[in-house]
Write a protein that holds these residues in place. Structure first.
Motif, PDB file in Angstrom:
ATOM      1  N   SER A 158      -2.122  19.196  38.151  1.00  0.00           N
ATOM      2  CA  SER A 158      -3.427  18.780  38.664  1.00  0.00           C
ATOM      3  C   SER A 158      -3.390  17.320  39.094  1.00  0.00           C
ATOM      4  O   SER A 158      -2.731  16.492  38.462  1.00  0.00           O
ATOM      5  CB  SER A 158      -4.500  18.958  37.588  1.00  0.00           C
ATOM      6  OG  SER A 158      -4.645  20.313  37.273  1.00  0.00           O
ATOM      7  N   GLY A 159      -4.090  17.019  40.178  1.00  0.00           N
ATOM      8  CA  GLY A 159      -4.175  15.660  40.696  1.00  0.00           C
ATOM      9  C   GLY A 159      -3.227  15.368  41.842  1.00  0.00           C
ATOM     10  O   GLY A 159      -3.439  14.398  42.580  1.00  0.00           O
ATOM     11  N   GLN A 160      -2.178  16.167  42.007  1.00  0.00           N
ATOM     12  CA  GLN A 160      -1.260  15.948  43.124  1.00  0.00           C
ATOM     13  C   GLN A 160      -1.936  16.348  44.431  1.00  0.00           C
ATOM     14  O   GLN A 160      -2.817  17.196  44.443  1.00  0.00           O
ATOM     15  CB  GLN A 160       0.015  16.765  42.940  1.00  0.00           C
ATOM     16  CG  GLN A 160       0.852  16.309  41.774  1.00  0.00           C
ATOM     17  CD  GLN A 160       2.095  17.160  41.566  1.00  0.00           C
ATOM     18  OE1 GLN A 160       2.218  18.266  42.093  1.00  0.00           O
ATOM     19  NE2 GLN A 160       3.028  16.641  40.778  1.00  0.00           N
ATOM     20  N   CYS A 161      -1.503  15.733  45.519  1.00  0.00           N
ATOM     21  CA  CYS A 161      -2.053  16.049  46.839  1.00  0.00           C
ATOM     22  C   CYS A 161      -0.987  16.724  47.694  1.00  0.00           C
ATOM     23  O   CYS A 161       0.149  16.265  47.752  1.00  0.00           O
ATOM     24  CB  CYS A 161      -2.552  14.779  47.527  1.00  0.00           C
ATOM     25  SG  CYS A 161      -4.002  14.094  46.729  1.00  0.00           S
ATOM     26  N   PHE A 162      -1.391  17.809  48.327  1.00  0.00           N
ATOM     27  CA  PHE A 162      -0.521  18.550  49.221  1.00  0.00           C
ATOM     28  C   PHE A 162      -0.940  18.299  50.661  1.00  0.00           C
ATOM     29  O   PHE A 162      -2.051  17.860  50.924  1.00  0.00           O
ATOM     30  CB  PHE A 162      -0.611  20.060  48.962  1.00  0.00           C
ATOM     31  CG  PHE A 162       0.020  20.529  47.685  1.00  0.00           C
ATOM     32  CD1 PHE A 162       0.787  19.707  46.884  1.00  0.00           C
ATOM     33  CD2 PHE A 162      -0.160  21.836  47.270  1.00  0.00           C
ATOM     34  CE1 PHE A 162       1.365  20.164  45.718  1.00  0.00           C
ATOM     35  CE2 PHE A 162       0.415  22.311  46.108  1.00  0.00           C
ATOM     36  CZ  PHE A 162       1.174  21.465  45.336  1.00  0.00           C
ATOM     37  N   THR A 163      -0.042  18.620  51.571  1.00  0.00           N
ATOM     38  CA  THR A 163      -0.377  18.657  52.993  1.00  0.00           C
ATOM     39  C   THR A 163       0.110  19.991  53.542  1.00  0.00           C
ATOM     40  O   THR A 163       1.029  20.609  53.001  1.00  0.00           O
ATOM     41  CB  THR A 163       0.279  17.507  53.785  1.00  0.00           C
ATOM     42  OG1 THR A 163       1.696  17.545  53.590  1.00  0.00           O
ATOM     43  CG2 THR A 163      -0.275  16.151  53.371  1.00  0.00           C
ATOM     44  N   LEU A 193      -6.926  24.373  45.070  1.00  0.00           N
ATOM     45  CA  LEU A 193      -6.994  23.073  45.731  1.00  0.00           C
ATOM     46  C   LEU A 193      -8.417  22.791  46.198  1.00  0.00           C
ATOM     47  O   LEU A 193      -9.167  23.730  46.516  1.00  0.00           O
ATOM     48  CB  LEU A 193      -6.057  23.070  46.947  1.00  0.00           C
ATOM     49  CG  LEU A 193      -4.609  23.488  46.673  1.00  0.00           C
ATOM     50  CD1 LEU A 193      -3.961  24.042  47.917  1.00  0.00           C
ATOM     51  CD2 LEU A 193      -3.826  22.324  46.128  1.00  0.00           C
ATOM     52  N   ASP A 194      -8.760  21.508  46.307  1.00  0.00           N
ATOM     53  CA  ASP A 194     -10.060  21.166  46.890  1.00  0.00           C
ATOM     54  C   ASP A 194      -9.927  21.105  48.411  1.00  0.00           C
ATOM     55  O   ASP A 194      -8.870  21.418  48.967  1.00  0.00           O
ATOM     56  CB  ASP A 194     -10.622  19.879  46.284  1.00  0.00           C
ATOM     57  CG  ASP A 194      -9.860  18.608  46.654  1.00  0.00           C
ATOM     58  OD1 ASP A 194      -8.980  18.644  47.555  1.00  0.00           O
ATOM     59  OD2 ASP A 194     -10.152  17.566  46.053  1.00  0.00           O
ATOM     60  N   ARG A 215       4.431  17.950  49.513  1.00  0.00           N
ATOM     61  CA  ARG A 215       3.889  16.935  48.609  1.00  0.00           C
ATOM     62  C   ARG A 215       4.590  15.649  49.023  1.00  0.00           C
ATOM     63  O   ARG A 215       5.786  15.500  48.805  1.00  0.00           O
ATOM     64  CB  ARG A 215       4.187  17.295  47.159  1.00  0.00           C
ATOM     65  CG  ARG A 215       3.665  16.275  46.155  1.00  0.00           C
ATOM     66  CD  ARG A 215       3.988  16.690  44.733  1.00  0.00           C
ATOM     67  NE  ARG A 215       5.424  16.946  44.616  1.00  0.00           N
ATOM     68  CZ  ARG A 215       5.950  17.813  43.748  1.00  0.00           C
ATOM     69  NH1 ARG A 215       5.193  18.505  42.946  1.00  0.00           N
ATOM     70  NH2 ARG A 215       7.253  17.986  43.698  1.00  0.00           N
ATOM     71  N   ASP A 275      -9.520  18.693  50.351  1.00  0.00           N
ATOM     72  CA  ASP A 275      -8.509  17.734  50.793  1.00  0.00           C
ATOM     73  C   ASP A 275      -7.100  18.121  50.341  1.00  0.00           C
ATOM     74  O   ASP A 275      -6.175  17.322  50.443  1.00  0.00           O
ATOM     75  CB  ASP A 275      -8.848  16.343  50.263  1.00  0.00           C
ATOM     76  CG  ASP A 275     -10.155  15.821  50.823  1.00  0.00           C
ATOM     77  OD1 ASP A 275     -10.430  16.061  52.029  1.00  0.00           O
ATOM     78  OD2 ASP A 275     -10.918  15.187  50.058  1.00  0.00           O
ATOM     79  N   LEU A 276      -6.950  19.337  49.801  1.00  0.00           N
ATOM     80  CA  LEU A 276      -5.688  19.876  49.297  1.00  0.00           C
ATOM     81  C   LEU A 276      -5.169  19.129  48.070  1.00  0.00           C
ATOM     82  O   LEU A 276      -3.962  19.057  47.824  1.00  0.00           O
ATOM     83  CB  LEU A 276      -4.620  19.944  50.392  1.00  0.00           C
ATOM     84  CG  LEU A 276      -4.958  20.801  51.602  1.00  0.00           C
ATOM     85  CD1 LEU A 276      -3.766  20.900  52.536  1.00  0.00           C
ATOM     86  CD2 LEU A 276      -5.430  22.189  51.195  1.00  0.00           C
ATOM     87  N   LYS A 277      -6.090  18.611  47.272  1.00  0.00           N
ATOM     88  CA  LYS A 277      -5.745  18.021  45.977  1.00  0.00           C
ATOM     89  C   LYS A 277      -5.732  19.152  44.945  1.00  0.00           C
ATOM     90  O   LYS A 277      -6.654  19.965  44.885  1.00  0.00           O
ATOM     91  CB  LYS A 277      -6.765  16.959  45.583  1.00  0.00           C
ATOM     92  CG  LYS A 277      -6.487  16.306  44.260  1.00  0.00           C
ATOM     93  CD  LYS A 277      -7.538  15.250  43.959  1.00  0.00           C
ATOM     94  CE  LYS A 277      -7.360  14.685  42.583  1.00  0.00           C
ATOM     95  NZ  LYS A 277      -8.435  13.720  42.279  1.00  0.00           N
TER      96      LYS A 277
END
Length: 120
Positions: free
Chosen positions: A107-112, A65-66, A9, A68-70
């Motif tokens: 919810s709402g955070q973005c992962f890589t 996750l979606d 994150r 885009d990894l959100k």
């Protein structure tokens, strides 16, 4: 499992020993047969918007996750013999119970995802 990597994150590594399950057979096998997960371990299931814990021997945290990894949804301490799903999820991350809370995942955070470095 085909690849091992890390889930981050931003610049923070949340889980450093994550296997990617990107084939039908890898997703089907999932965590079945494992005795548990260490805090840094996880399983990243591609093309996956629902999971079950049938036959498992330990609880897990599930992060949907979606593409885009959100983060769309989190479920903590899911016990064996349960079913969880999330509309719009394309990727699912399964980690040791307590990991979502420990890392403050919401919810709402973005992962890589990064493939783990090969050591010489």
């Amino acid at each position: 499992m085909t690849q091992q990597g890390v889930v981050c994150r931003g610049d923070q590594v949340l889980w450093s020993e994550v296997q990617m399950a990107d084939s039908f057979l890898d997703r089907l096998q999932g965590l079945l047969g494992k005795a548990g997960l260490a805090d840094q371990q996880g399983l990243l299931l591609t093309a996956c918007g629902s999971v079950h814990t049938a036959g498992m021997r330990f609880p897990i945290d599930i992060v949907f996750l979606d593409a885009d990894l959100k983060v769309l949804a989190c479920h903590s301490r899911v016990r064996p013999w349960r079913l969880k799903s999330c509309r719009g999820a394309r990727v699912t991350l399964e980690v040791a119970a307590g990991g979502v809370e420990r890392h403050g995942v919401v919810s709402g955070q973005c992962f890589t995802w990064r493939v783990a470095s090969l050591r010489p």
